[in-house]
Enzyme design. Sequence first.
Site, PDB file in Angstrom:
ATOM      1  N   GLY A  50       1.346  10.180   6.590  1.00 38.01           N
ATOM      2  CA  GLY A  50       2.029   8.851   7.974  1.00 38.01           C
ATOM      3  C   GLY A  50       1.403   7.439   7.928  1.00 38.01           C
ATOM      4  CB  ALA A  51       2.954   3.976   8.193  1.00 39.21           C
ATOM      5  CG  ASP A 238       5.523   4.697   4.615  1.00 43.07           C
ATOM      6  OD1 ASP A 238       6.883   5.073   4.898  1.00 43.07           O
ATOM      7  OD2 ASP A 238       4.447   5.267   4.875  1.00 43.07           O
ATOM      8  CE  LYS A 249       7.203   9.752   1.927  1.00 45.67           C
ATOM      9  NZ  LYS A 249       5.964   9.943   0.868  1.00 45.67           N
TER      10      LYS A 249
HETATM   11  C1  LIG Z   1       5.149   7.433  11.136  1.00 40.76           C
HETATM   12  S1  LIG Z   1       5.129   6.722   9.779  1.00 40.76           S
HETATM   13  C2  LIG Z   1       5.732   8.178   8.094  1.00 40.76           C
HETATM   14  C3  LIG Z   1       6.409   7.904   7.124  1.00 40.76           C
HETATM   15  O1  LIG Z   1       5.240   8.412   6.450  1.00 40.76           O
HETATM   16  C4  LIG Z   1       5.780   8.824   5.630  1.00 40.76           C
HETATM   17  O2  LIG Z   1       5.415   8.543   3.961  1.00 40.76           O
HETATM   18  P1  LIG Z   1       4.072  10.033   3.618  1.00 40.76           P
HETATM   19  O3  LIG Z   1       3.936  12.026   4.339  1.00 40.76           O
HETATM   20  O4  LIG Z   1       3.681  10.146   1.900  1.00 40.76           O
HETATM   21  O5  LIG Z   1       2.261   9.889   4.209  1.00 40.76           O
HETATM   22  C5  LIG Z   1       7.363   9.395   5.539  1.00 40.76           C
HETATM   23  O6  LIG Z   1       7.233   7.852   3.919  1.00 40.76           O
HETATM   24  C6  LIG Z   1       7.375   8.954   6.697  1.00 40.76           C
HETATM   25  O7  LIG Z   1       8.853   7.607   6.475  1.00 40.76           O
END
Ligand SMILES: CSC[C@H]1O[C@H](OP(=O)(O)O)[C@H](O)[C@@H]1O
Length: 337
Positions: A50-51, A238, A249
């Site tokens: 998560g960013a 992100d 995502k």
């Molecule tokens: C609040 S940012 C969350 C964002 O990050 C996730 O990606 P990942 O699980 O690969 O880090 C996804 O894009 C979420 O929307």
Amino acid sequence: MKDLRPIIWDNEKNQLILIDQRKLPNSLEYFVCKTYEDVAFAIKDMVVRGAPAIGVSAAYGMALAELNNNNIACGSKRATKTKGFRLIEKAHNELKNTRPTAVNLFWALDRCMEAYKNNKSILNEAKEIHNEDIEICKKIGQIGEKIINDGDTILTHCNAGALATSAYGTALSVIRFAHYNNKKISVIADETRPRLQGANLTAYELNYENIPVKVITDNTAGFLMKMGKIDKIIVGADRILKDYTVFNKIGTYSLAVLAKYHNVPFYVGAPYSTFDYENSIEDIIIEERDEKEVKYINNINIMPEGVSVYNYAFDSTPAELITGIITEKEIIYPNKK
Ligand SMILES: CSC[C@H]1O[C@H](OP(=O)(O)O)[C@H](O)[C@@H]1O
């Protein structure tokens, strides 16, 4: 009920404790980081993801490098300082190369490096970034919940919740604060192949807070919109460019196209720290992850040998498909005339 906090700094032992998100929802376990290398592994292997969460974690990774540095003495003071700087630079580079798409990772690392160059404590900077993120996510929820109506069914994708941030989340903060304000809402969570953040993490978070949630396969979203069962869509981000292109995502773009076709309002929840005013779309690296994530489910092979896959972790959605971007200051309407 305690707020979900995926990132904890242990002041006594000077270590970073992360909820191991790879183990949810079946087991709540913790991953302890004692070095910046531990943090780099945790980000790469999605122990934490998560960013905002990876930005905060990376900041603590830099703090661990500095703390471990302080135990190094190499003769003269000057030699120690030079060697110390080289080690901080090494940590900065290794953490920077963990995942390429979320912009929060890079500004958090740069902010820590700036603090170090100005003889400020990296640990204090990391704690500031951490505490700021909690307040910012709360504000996103308080501002965003106004767009939620009593009785709404809201579709979300992946996990943009407390587990993707320091607390509350971004998209899920909007949902949480609507719930806290006694709005009768229900959530539909895309399972989000291949890492299943929706099924494993969003459903876990909302169930934990007794917020009604149903999980669907990613392919079901369009059919529910066609049947008029989705009132709004809220996702995280992100990276958001100056033209309001949103990187999020994989699958977000498909949802946005379907939402446009079915006139379903499409919102993005994101802090200003996710905005990138420097780069254009062609500059952004979309992370491609190991093909095993697609080929296996719970370590069970689902494909014949020798067949290759695409495993893009993110896609990009143009501003024309976005109704509003909910930040900690205001809601931005990219298409408002
Ligand atoms: C609040 S940012 C969350 C964002 O990050 C996730 O990606 P990942 O699980 O690969 O880090 C996804 O894009 C979420 O929307």
